[in-house]
Motif scaffolding. Sequence first.
Motif, PDB file in Angstrom:
ATOM      1  N   UNK A   1      68.891  47.786  89.251  1.00 23.78           N
ATOM      2  CA  UNK A   1      70.106  48.569  89.032  1.00 23.78           C
ATOM      3  C   UNK A   1      69.934  49.578  87.907  1.00 23.78           C
ATOM      4  N   UNK A   2      68.854  50.325  87.955  1.00 24.02           N
ATOM      5  CA  UNK A   2      68.555  51.238  86.867  1.00 24.02           C
ATOM      6  C   UNK A   2      69.124  52.634  87.060  1.00 24.02           C
ATOM      7  N   UNK A   3      69.569  53.267  85.973  1.00 29.45           N
ATOM      8  CA  UNK A   3      69.954  54.683  86.019  1.00 29.45           C
ATOM      9  C   UNK A   3      68.726  55.560  85.801  1.00 29.45           C
ATOM     10  N   UNK A   4      68.328  56.265  86.836  1.00 31.49           N
ATOM     11  CA  UNK A   4      67.106  57.053  86.780  1.00 31.49           C
ATOM     12  C   UNK A   4      67.366  58.558  86.930  1.00 31.49           C
TER      13      UNK A   4
ATOM     14  N   UNK B   1      73.857  53.514  93.599  1.00 28.89           N
ATOM     15  CA  UNK B   1      72.581  53.373  94.314  1.00 28.89           C
ATOM     16  C   UNK B   1      71.799  54.676  94.461  1.00 28.89           C
ATOM     17  N   UNK B   2      72.468  55.822  94.348  1.00 26.91           N
ATOM     18  CA  UNK B   2      71.749  57.087  94.491  1.00 26.91           C
ATOM     19  C   UNK B   2      70.662  57.245  93.420  1.00 26.91           C
ATOM     20  N   UNK B   3      70.803  56.546  92.288  1.00 25.08           N
ATOM     21  CA  UNK B   3      69.760  56.595  91.273  1.00 25.08           C
ATOM     22  C   UNK B   3      68.448  56.045  91.809  1.00 25.08           C
ATOM     23  N   UNK B   4      68.525  54.909  92.469  1.00 26.97           N
ATOM     24  CA  UNK B   4      67.337  54.311  93.072  1.00 26.97           C
ATOM     25  C   UNK B   4      66.793  55.190  94.181  1.00 26.97           C
TER      26      UNK B   4
END
Length: 313
Positions: A190-193, A243-246
């Motif tokens: 669940x990371x913010x990328x 989820x768009x971060x992933x």
Amino acid sequence: MPTSTPRAARGPLRRGLLATALMLLGGTLLTGCQAVLFGSLNTATSKAGVVVQRGMVFDPAHQLALDIYRPSDASHAPVVVFFYGGSWKSGKRSWYAWVGETLARRGLVVVIPDYRLWPKVRLDGFMQDAAHAVAWTHAHADEYGGNPDDLFVMGHSAGAHIGALLATDAHWLNEVGMQPRQLAGFIGLAGPYDFLPLKDPDFIDMFGATHAAQLRSQPVHFVNGDEPPMLLMQGTTDKIVWPRNTESLARALRQENEPVEVKLYPDIGHFAILFSISKPLRDKAPVIQDVVQFIHAHRRAESMAVPAETSAP
């Protein structure tokens, strides 16, 4: 909690999950109860096949320490450095003892470091701390039964962001004499990328007021084909880190022909993906199985069978 959970294990696990949840939600549990919940630091203990070494100082200048969880028979085992989340504002390594113990029971040497938090520091501060923790682990892994060539970085939420930035922006590890390719892999929960533009004043203060400054905080911005293999794990109902971060980071990696696996877990939210590591909640999502399989698939040392969990936490 399932009735099959041993009664003796329920109390510590409930306390660990409750404490972590409260802390992640911005609670202030650091009261006189802290000693009851987490016990003393700077001690070595052994429990159910797991040896725990607490309070190992890796940065004396900033009084930063880490805890190590390892199988009692660890020898050339894969090593995981786990960075906790908390919006870069809160967290302590002791809150995540259950993560360390759970992964250690799967045959891994697990290092959980502290890092300085906002507003005491900003991006450069906590990233430098994280890089130093990884460098310390690389230098000392073999002393605790780990193999420094099988060094993985893992994190949840803000911790996943920190780990991903170490794996993509070579600047941070270069400062401590390492390179991203020395990591055997990165595991993000669940990371913010890829989270620009910033609107929250706290995050603007943390990462910069201009677009150019804020780009330094975005792992997706640094993907250039020199990254380690990645496992990106995300709950589809996460409303805190979308989820768009992933999806964005995975797309950037694939464009550079970098190895990346994406695991999307239906009906799993931001905290559930972390708590599903624990045995009572493991039926929610196969996070622990996916983590261990990824690690053993990307070991650089001679491959070995994935060990079964030695005992329930």
